[in-house]
Design a protein around this motif. Structure first.
Motif, mmCIF file in Angstrom:
data_model
loop_
_atom_site.group_PDB
_atom_site.id
_atom_site.type_symbol
_atom_site.label_atom_id
_atom_site.label_comp_id
_atom_site.label_asym_id
_atom_site.label_seq_id
_atom_site.Cartn_x
_atom_site.Cartn_y
_atom_site.Cartn_z
ATOM 1 N N ASP A 12 -6.634 -0.999 7.153
ATOM 2 C CA ASP A 12 -6.808 -2.145 6.262
ATOM 3 C C ASP A 12 -5.476 -2.842 5.996
ATOM 4 O OD1 ASP A 12 -9.506 -1.706 6.118
ATOM 5 O OD2 ASP A 12 -9.445 -0.633 4.203
ATOM 6 N N ASP A 13 -4.425 -2.046 5.795
ATOM 7 C CA ASP A 13 -3.104 -2.629 5.584
ATOM 8 C C ASP A 13 -2.657 -3.392 6.831
ATOM 9 O OD1 ASP A 13 -3.083 -1.461 3.118
ATOM 10 O OD2 ASP A 13 -1.571 0.055 3.576
ATOM 11 N N GLU B 40 -1.541 -12.139 7.855
ATOM 12 C CA GLU B 40 -0.425 -12.858 7.252
ATOM 13 C C GLU B 40 0.445 -13.502 8.337
ATOM 14 O OE1 GLU B 40 2.342 -11.868 3.422
ATOM 15 O OE2 GLU B 40 2.153 -10.300 4.924
ATOM 16 N N SER C 60 -4.327 -6.759 7.147
ATOM 17 C CA SER C 60 -3.759 -7.722 6.207
ATOM 18 C C SER C 60 -2.439 -8.288 6.716
ATOM 19 C CB SER C 60 -3.560 -7.049 4.844
ATOM 20 O OG SER C 60 -2.907 -7.921 3.950
#
Length: 487
Positions: free
Chosen positions: A257-258, A265, A261
């Motif tokens: 999940d990180d 970005e 993200s």
């Protein structure tokens, strides 16, 4: 043309290209020349962290004087020449004090810039080179290496990243300059390079949380604005690449999940600035993550989007890698025909060779990575014979600099051999991976070994299997975080 000293009163004066060094490279690609530098270093007992990104920085004039380890290597490669002959500024003119002979290279302390010098005028002394090169300091080297690999990775990463001029913590972000200039852009680019080099050697687990702090600082710099548009462009590109690097550390340590993200970005940054290279890189990693996370159709679509962004860039090697990302998605969909077509396209593009348009971040992509990614495709399709053949080829072809990838390919080989029904060979490969785990921390590799151990449990009586199972059970490294799975 001789470079003049860049002073703090001229923060945005661009560096002058090192044309003499560029001529010495000749027709070789930056990655090929970097390999020659590493080979020359080994000939004289040095170990330098040289890759295509480093060569690019030298040729761009960002490194006006190399550190002492690189100086010894360059003078060995080009006997009879001086640093000035190689296009560098003399150490005395850059540092503002008397030059010291190479034999007097600093031991135990970083040789940073002199007062008033911006980062990059003199290449900072790399503590990793110090640990590896100093024949009088084996004990300290071993202590530092153990500290890194036993949970002290944050400490070592901090020591490596702190001199870059980026905030080492969220609190320190308040002390960032009101408007960014060339020194901050260079520091950001160097942060990307060092994170990638540390990952190449040690894997992601010890780096991820510490690397997030420079990323926060990078986006704080973007919010503050830059003194010039060219500097703003460099900052956006550097921040996007740093987001991808931090995303990869999250990806490789099982924090999917990180990672998603961070990749998003980077993609947003690329879209805002119209940076096609950054967009292709972000989609490339997104495709890889989607495959690992069990979303193969998304992997195919992201890889195809990456290829659309990359086509105008003129890099056949980049398109080759992206075709492999697409092949991995098709394999996850159990579409053998789609996978084979993408693999054929990847091989044909790879054979066109390197080009100056190849992105710096692709220095890892060579024969070994091509074979390794193909092995992963065959493994996903359940063709263990082809998978093991390609995995063996990958492990044998990998440059020793990429310790993590050697461990990764060998772990892939062990798993493929175990599933192919060759438990003795699988155990032998698994033992080689275990021997590398004091140097590499990667949840992905640990998860792969755990899967291999489960497959080998019924074959304990086969040669070497009991030893592998016992050593694997006794391994006290950190447990995998998240669902790594076979890559």
């Amino acid at each position: 043309m001789t470079s003049s000293t860049v002073t703090s009163s001229q923060p945005d004066r661009p560096p002058r290209p090192n044309l003499a060094f560029r001529r010495l490279r000749g027709q070789r690609s930056p990655a090929e020349f970097a390999a020659l530098v590493r080979r020359a270093a080994r000939e004289i007992g040095e170990r330098v962290s040289c890759d295509a990104r480093y060569i690019g920085r030298v040729e761009a004039g960002e490194i006006r004087c190399p550190n002492y380890a690189y100086e010894r290597v360059f003078l060995h490669m080009f006997p009879g020449r001086t640093l000035t002959d190689l296009g560098f500024a003399s150490r005395s003119s850059v540092r503002g004090r008397a030059a010291r002979p190479a034999a007097a290279a600093p031991r135990g302390a970083a040789a940073g810039e002199g007062p008033g010098e911006p980062p990059g005028a003199v290449e900072p002394y790399d503590p990793r080179d110090h640990w590896q090169n100093d024949p009088l300091n084996h004990e300290e080297s071993d202590v530092l290496r153990r500290a890194f690999m036993t949970g002290g990775g944050a400490t070592v990463a901090a020591a490596t990243l702190a001199p870059l001029g980026l905030a080492p913590s969220a609190a320190a972000a308040d002390r960032l300059p009101p408007r960014a200039g060339v020194p901050e852009a260079m520091a950001l680019e160097e942060a990307v390079r060092r994170i990638r080099l540390l990952d190449d050697r040690h894997g992601a687990d010890g780096l991820y949380r510490r690397a997030a702090a420079p990323l926060r600082a990078a986006y704080a710099l973007l919010d503050a604005g830059a003194t010039r548009q060219t500097t703003a462009d460099r900052l956006h590109s550097g921040a996007g690449e740093l987001a991808i690097s931090v995303g990869w550390l999250a990806h490789d340590s099982g924090r999917f999940d990180d990672a998603r993200s961070h990749y998003a970005e980077a993609l947003a940054t690329a879209r805002m600035t119209g940076d096609a290279g950054l967009e292709a890189h972000a989609f490339c990693n997104t495709a890889f993550l989607a495959r690992d996370a069990g979303r193969p159709r998304e992997a195919v679509r992201a890889a195809q989007a990456a290829q659309r962004a990359a086509r105008p860039l003129g890099s056949a090697r980049l398109l080759s890698l992206l075709a492999l990302r697409e092949a991995g998605g098709w394999a996850g969909l159990a579409d053998r025909t789609g996978c084979e077509r993408a693999l054929v396209r990847a091989q044909a593009l790879f054979e066109r060779g390197r080009a100056d348009a190849d992105p710096e971040w692709m220095s890892f992509y060579g024969e070994a990575e091509l074979a390794g990614l193909e092995a992963q495709c065959w493994s996903t399709l359940g063709d263990w014979r082809r998978a093991s053949r390609q995995a063996r080829r990958a492990a044998q072809a990998q440059d020793p600099h990429f310790t993590r990838n050697i461990a990764l390919y060998t772990a892939e080989l062990a798993d493929d051999l175990a599933r192919e029904g060759r438990p003795d060979e699988a155990a032998e490969a698994g033992l080689r991976v275990l021997a590398l785990l004091d140097q590499v921390q990667s949840s992905r590799i640990q998860s792969m070994l755990a899967g291999t151990a489960r497959v080998l449990l019924p074959h304990r009586r086969a040669s070497g299997v009991a030893e592998f199972l016992d050593r694997h059970a006794a391994y006290k490294g950190p447990h995998p975080v998240g669902a790594g799975g076979t890559v």
